[in-house]
Design an enzyme around this catalytic site. Structure first.
Site, PDB file in Angstrom:
ATOM      1  N   HIS A 357     -98.779  76.496  90.365  1.00  0.00           N
ATOM      2  CA  HIS A 357     -98.638  77.850  90.916  1.00  0.00           C
ATOM      3  C   HIS A 357     -98.069  77.892  92.318  1.00  0.00           C
ATOM      4  CE1 HIS A 357    -100.992  79.988  87.786  1.00  0.00           C
ATOM      5  NE2 HIS A 357    -101.577  78.807  87.670  1.00  0.00           N
ATOM      6  N   LYS A 545    -101.359  92.198  99.407  1.00  0.00           N
ATOM      7  CA  LYS A 545    -101.432  90.827  98.890  1.00  0.00           C
ATOM      8  C   LYS A 545    -102.184  90.009  99.909  1.00  0.00           C
ATOM      9  CE  LYS A 545     -96.800  90.805  98.879  1.00  0.00           C
ATOM     10  NZ  LYS A 545     -96.440  90.290  97.567  1.00  0.00           N
ATOM     11  N   ARG A 546    -102.514  88.753  99.577  1.00  0.00           N
ATOM     12  CA  ARG A 546    -103.159  87.917 100.576  1.00  0.00           C
ATOM     13  C   ARG A 546    -102.287  87.806 101.811  1.00  0.00           C
ATOM     14  NH1 ARG A 546    -107.887  85.094  99.456  1.00  0.00           N
ATOM     15  NH2 ARG A 546    -107.625  84.406 101.604  1.00  0.00           N
ATOM     16  N   LYS A 551     -95.596  85.023 103.139  1.00  0.00           N
ATOM     17  CA  LYS A 551     -95.431  86.348 102.529  1.00  0.00           C
ATOM     18  C   LYS A 551     -94.835  87.352 103.526  1.00  0.00           C
ATOM     19  CE  LYS A 551     -99.306  85.568  99.304  1.00  0.00           C
ATOM     20  NZ  LYS A 551     -98.723  85.675  97.941  1.00  0.00           N
ATOM     21  N   THR A 653     -97.243  88.627  91.282  1.00  0.00           N
ATOM     22  CA  THR A 653     -97.619  89.464  90.137  1.00  0.00           C
ATOM     23  C   THR A 653     -97.827  90.901  90.600  1.00  0.00           C
ATOM     24  OG1 THR A 653     -99.849  88.598  90.469  1.00  0.00           O
ATOM     25  CG2 THR A 653     -98.605  87.724  88.603  1.00  0.00           C
ATOM     26  N   LYS A 657     -96.843  94.853  89.073  1.00  0.00           N
ATOM     27  CA  LYS A 657     -97.759  96.004  88.997  1.00  0.00           C
ATOM     28  C   LYS A 657     -97.115  97.232  89.636  1.00  0.00           C
ATOM     29  CE  LYS A 657    -101.336  92.562  89.075  1.00  0.00           C
ATOM     30  NZ  LYS A 657    -102.191  91.722  89.943  1.00  0.00           N
TER      31      LYS A 657
HETATM   32  C1  26W Z   1    -107.735  76.248  98.308  1.00  0.00           C
HETATM   33  C2  26W Z   1    -106.540  75.730  97.733  1.00  0.00           C
HETATM   34  C3  26W Z   1    -105.733  76.637  96.915  1.00  0.00           C
HETATM   35  C4  26W Z   1    -104.458  76.269  96.651  1.00  0.00           C
HETATM   36  C5  26W Z   1    -103.677  77.047  95.875  1.00  0.00           C
HETATM   37  C6  26W Z   1    -106.250  77.818  96.404  1.00  0.00           C
HETATM   38  C7  26W Z   1    -105.451  78.617  95.622  1.00  0.00           C
HETATM   39  C8  26W Z   1    -104.171  78.213  95.355  1.00  0.00           C
HETATM   40  C9  26W Z   1    -103.340  79.056  94.448  1.00  0.00           C
HETATM   41  C10 26W Z   1    -102.414  78.187  93.629  1.00  0.00           C
HETATM   42  C11 26W Z   1    -102.624  80.075  95.202  1.00  0.00           C
HETATM   43  C12 26W Z   1    -102.129  81.151  94.316  1.00  0.00           C
HETATM   44  O1  26W Z   1    -102.850  82.070  93.997  1.00  0.00           O
HETATM   45  N1  26W Z   1    -100.865  81.072  93.918  1.00  0.00           N
HETATM   46  C13 26W Z   1    -100.224  82.210  93.323  1.00  0.00           C
HETATM   47  O2  26W Z   1    -100.299  82.153  91.913  1.00  0.00           O
HETATM   48  C14 26W Z   1     -99.781  83.324  91.335  1.00  0.00           C
HETATM   49  C15 26W Z   1    -100.019  83.243  89.852  1.00  0.00           C
HETATM   50  O3  26W Z   1     -99.184  82.299  89.279  1.00  0.00           O
HETATM   51  C16 26W Z   1     -98.321  83.499  91.683  1.00  0.00           C
HETATM   52  O4  26W Z   1     -97.885  84.725  91.171  1.00  0.00           O
HETATM   53  C17 26W Z   1     -98.130  83.482  93.197  1.00  0.00           C
HETATM   54  O5  26W Z   1     -96.765  83.499  93.520  1.00  0.00           O
HETATM   55  C18 26W Z   1     -98.785  82.258  93.786  1.00  0.00           C
HETATM   56  O6  26W Z   1     -98.752  82.301  95.196  1.00  0.00           O
END
Ligand code: 26W
Length: 818
Positions: A357, A545-546, A551, A653, A657
């Site tokens: 991701h 978003k976060r 971003k 995503t 939406k």
């Molecule tokens: C704490 C470490 C960590 C590392 C990565 C926590 C969470 C993550 C996730 C991979 C971050 C995340 O949410 N990525 C997002 O995934 C979405 C679903 O595929 C994508 O639409 C986003 O672009 C992506 O940033």
């Protein structure tokens, strides 16, 4: 299905439930109590379908996917379940007749916020689609006692408040102590020659906890199907009693009690940034081990040959967080089931698949060997053996290329690299949008692609239209149904039929009117929560978003500062009023992200209170952005900000939406934006900025110098100077120095302006100018918006799930009859 709903009986049940739960007459019940009573009544409806689904699964024995994810960002269940059971209106009427408002009752439910952002919400959309399409599935995760923190804004700063979502009890979950399993940590491994002549590995001196699953129903839309989300709680092995332990056991008992208490206490609120925290590794092993044990038990109930596990079971690993599944499955097959290494490896590599991701290097999980081997001694032995064999395989494939071995090794530089393990063992590796998958293949995972091209594939993300249109935007949902029928609810490609109405004046007018109603609803929410008065006729320009530097919320707010300067300098120029709406949580330890929130709020304070600009700009930071208020925000947006540095956003995503709700995108050619533009047409979006290729080239050549831009563009210089001259921070002129430095000062980060904010600024400002001009042509805007909605079909998670099923999971569809 013809749905018969007995309103009278339902009302009676609500009243009964109030009595049963609270020993109160209905007339005495408050909103929370009525919510609990209604939820219980809805759960009653769900249970029959849930049982029927289980029966069908027992009978048909279909292949099932286990979606393993550290995060499930479910959002509220009551309204969603009512909709998917097709009794929303009826229940809403019941409540009305009983003197309660359905919205107020839904509002009583806490958001189960067991996730951070995109990855967690994707898992939730996937579960909804799996049930709706009739595919057997379990979600496997953690029942955090505290989910994502609640955000309070105090004096413009983010404050994190614990999210005690279980405070009143969660009515939709069911505890399943009969499926509890033990999970072990620490200790050491002893080998013993068995009578069979084989070496046996005996794990001793460990501490353990009991994993207890709670099941939550995932209700399919109008099809009787109910899948299960199993989330694990940790309990101590035995309740610790001070008096009943001798000295030797005392320490261990205290340790195990603490372990159980801490393990699932809280979700790590970091998104895309990893801190090698030991407790997080424990969480990962805990839920992966417990889930695998439950999966194997379930399989063995009806099958005696464990070597064929992959015929009935497939495991999808949501990013690397559950990658220990690979090693733990090997351990169970080797040590508990008695398979040989080769047999176990065959089963494992035919069962596990991996989704990536993110390419952000700081998000790639690596665990120090010291922590890993101490915490999971037996699992570590297995990873070592996987690595040893894997390195041999690399050397065989690419003789003499020691560089490759070094780059690809699973255990290297004192660390265990989880992505490498996931790819070595997974039978499928997928990215989440076309561009992202290409970047994986040609850049970040190139070595692995060279070795296993057949494993790599793309699965462009999607979202569920049932939550984000049917539930979140009732007015538009009904309007769509009036025009093209209701098939879109389970087949979003039907939206294409709306193209017929794109030029229709009446349709355009009705669409804009619905948008206006939704803007009114959000304006009231903002008035109530922020005390800010916004004009629903202004352009609602939204970035939710976060909060993360890639971003580029900073680009957005710098542009607002620029516009404000423009208005002050040229008050005579035409300007269509704008409301800039932000919503974002920052990881608690992420300094620049938190400072950006403060900046947005300070800019809001100055601009919103400047009478001289006659309300041309308003800036709003919505507190505590989460799934439940997101539904309203998307519905009310005119403009969707998708402005990440190209190549950094794997998919996005939220972008989808907004599109579903008829907002126009201003964005870079990043993630799924690329495919959205492919579908809707470039003329129906506002694209700007560097391409992924250009960004990657600059990163390689290290030839970008933001100072050149600062020196040559006086508007940009003015805005940046306002960051450090107290213009937005009164007497504390140094307040935003770190943000200023992040853009210009090479000493602060590896290189200045890592995310190319200044490089894209002019192009962004021009795109924003085009947005304004387009909005002033009302019918032109309505047409573009309608064409966005009409072309959103591809971005349903139903399509995404069908792609996973066809190319990766090969599940059997089932039909559930009541
Ligand atoms: C704490 C470490 C960590 C590392 C990565 C926590 C969470 C993550 C996730 C991979 C971050 C995340 O949410 N990525 C997002 O995934 C979405 C679903 O595929 C994508 O639409 C986003 O672009 C992506 O940033």
């Amino acid at each position: 299905m013809v749905h018969t709903f007995d309103k009278k009986a339902f009302k009676k049940q609500i009243k009964e439930n109030v009595k049963l739960l609270y020993r109160k007459e209905f007339e005495e019940a408050n909103d929370q109590e009525v919510y609990q009573a209604v939820a219980l009544a809805v759960k009653d409806e769900v249970i029959d379908n849930w049982l029927a689904t289980q029966k069908t699964m027992e009978k048909k024995d279909p292949k099932t996917v286990y979606y393993m994810s550290m995060e499930f960002l479910m959002g509220r269940a009551l309204g969603n379940n009512m909709l998917n059971l097709c009794c929303y209106d009826e229940i809403s009427e019941c409540l009305d007749e009983l003197g309660f408002d359905i919205n107020a009752i839904e509002d009583q439910e806490p958001d189960p916020a067991l996730g951070n952002g995109g990855l967690g919400r994707l898992a939730a959309c996937f579960m909804d689609s799996l049930s709706t399409l009739g595919y057997p599935a379990y979600g496997c995760g953690i029942r955090y006692r505290y989910g994502m923190f609640k955000q309070k804004i105090e004096d413009g700063y983010q404050k994190e408040v614990p999210d005690n979502w279980l405070k009143n009890g969660y009515p939709f979950e069911i505890k399943r102590p009969e499926y509890a399993h033990e999970v072990r940590f620490g200790g050491y491994v002893r080998t013993e020659q068995g009578e069979d002549g084989n070496l046996h590995f005996i794990h001793e001196g460990y501490s353990s906890v009991i994993a207890v699953p709670y099941d939550m129903p995932i209700v399919g839309y109008d099809n009787n199907m109910v899948n299960t989300l199993m989330i694990w709680d940790a309990e101590p092995k035995e309740v610790f009693r001070l008096d009943s332990f001798d000295k030797g056991e005392y320490d261990k008992a205290v340790e195990e009690e603490n372990l159980a208490r801490n393990l699932v206490e809280v979700l790590y609120p970091n998104d895309n940034h990893i801190y090698g925290k030991e407790l997080r590794l424990k969480q990962q092993y805990f839920f992966v081990s417990a889930s695998l044990q439950r999966i194997l038990c379930r399989y063995k109930k009806h099958h005696d040959d464990i070597r064929k596990l992959y015929e009935k079971v497939t495991i999808q690993m949501n990013d690397t967080h559950p990658t220990l599944a690979v090693a733990e499955l090997m351990r169970l097959l080797l040590d508990e089931e008695g398979l040989s290494w080769d047999q176990a490896w065959e089963v494992t590599t035919k069962t596990c698949a991996y989704t990536n991701h993110t390419i952000m290097s700081e998000a790639l999980e690596k665990w120090p060997i010291e922590i890993f081997s101490r915490l999971l001694p037996r699992v570590y032995q297995i990873v070592e053996e996987i690595n040893r064999r894997f390195e041999i395989e690399i050397r065989n494939r690419f003789p003499g290329d020691e560089g490759k071995v070094a780059r690809m090794g699973i255990i290297r530089d004192g660390q265990v690299k989880m992505a490498h393990l996931a790819i070595a063992a997974g039978y499928s590796v997928n990215g989440v949008a076309k561009l992202h998958t290409e970047i994986l293949k040609t850049q970040s995972l190139k070595d692995f692609y060279d070795m296993y091209p057949e494993k790599f594939n793309n699965k462009t993300n999607g979202i569920t239209q049932r939550r984000f249109l049917l539930h979140g935007n009732r007015l538009l949902a009904d309007w769509v149904t009036d025009h093209i029928g209701k098939e879109w609810i389970t087949d979003l490609s039907q939206m294409k039929k709306l193209e017929l109405y794109a030029d229709d004046k009446k349709a355009q007018h009705e669409f804009m009117n619905i948008k206006y109603q939704n803007k009114l609803r959000l304006a009231e929410y903002i008035k109530e929560h922020n005390g800010i008065e916004v004009d629903p006729r202004s352009i609602f320009d939204v970035q939710v978003k976060r909060l993360h530097e890639y971003k580029r919320q900073l680009l957005n707010i710098l542009h607002v500062m620029y516009l404000y300067n423009q208005i002050k300098e040229h008050p005579e120029k035409e300007f269509y009023p704008r409301t800039f709406i932000f919503g974002a949580k920052a990881a608690a330890g992420y300094k620049n992200a938190k400072l950006t929130i403060k900046l947005i709020n300070n800019v809001a304070e100055v601009i919103n209170n400047d009478k001289s600009i006659e309300g041309k700009i308003k800036v709003v930071f919505i507190e505590d952005y989460r799934v439940s208020n997101a539904e309203w925000i998307f519905a009310a947006a005119d403009v969707s900000e998708q402005i990440s540095t190209a190549s950094k956003e794997a998919s996005g995503t939220g972008n989808m939406k907004f599109m579903l709700n008829g907002a126009l995108t201003i964005g870079t050619m990043d993630g799924a934006n690329v495919e959205m533009v492919e579908e809707m047409g470039e003329e129906n979006a506002f694209i700007f900025g560097m391409s992924a290729e250009e960004v990657i080239a600059h990163e390689k050549n290290r030839d970008y110098n933001p100072m050149d831009i600062f020196n040559n563009d006086q508007d940009i210089r003015k805005v940046l100077t306002q960051l450090v001259n107290g213009f937005y921070s009164g007497s504390d002129s140094e307040l935003f120095r770190d943000l200023y430095n992040s853009l210009l000062n090479t000493q602060c980060t590896q290189y200045a302006d890592t995310y190319f904010v200044l490089a894209d600024f002019r192009s962004y400002a021009e795109a924003q100018q085009r947005v304004m001009e387009a909005y002033m042509d009302e019918t032109g805007w309505a047409k573009k918006a309608l064409l966005n909605v009409a072309n959103v079909g591809k971005f349903s998670s139903d399509r995404t799930i069908q792609d996973y099923v066809d190319d990766i999971w090969h599940l059997d569809k089932i039909t559930v009859n009541k």
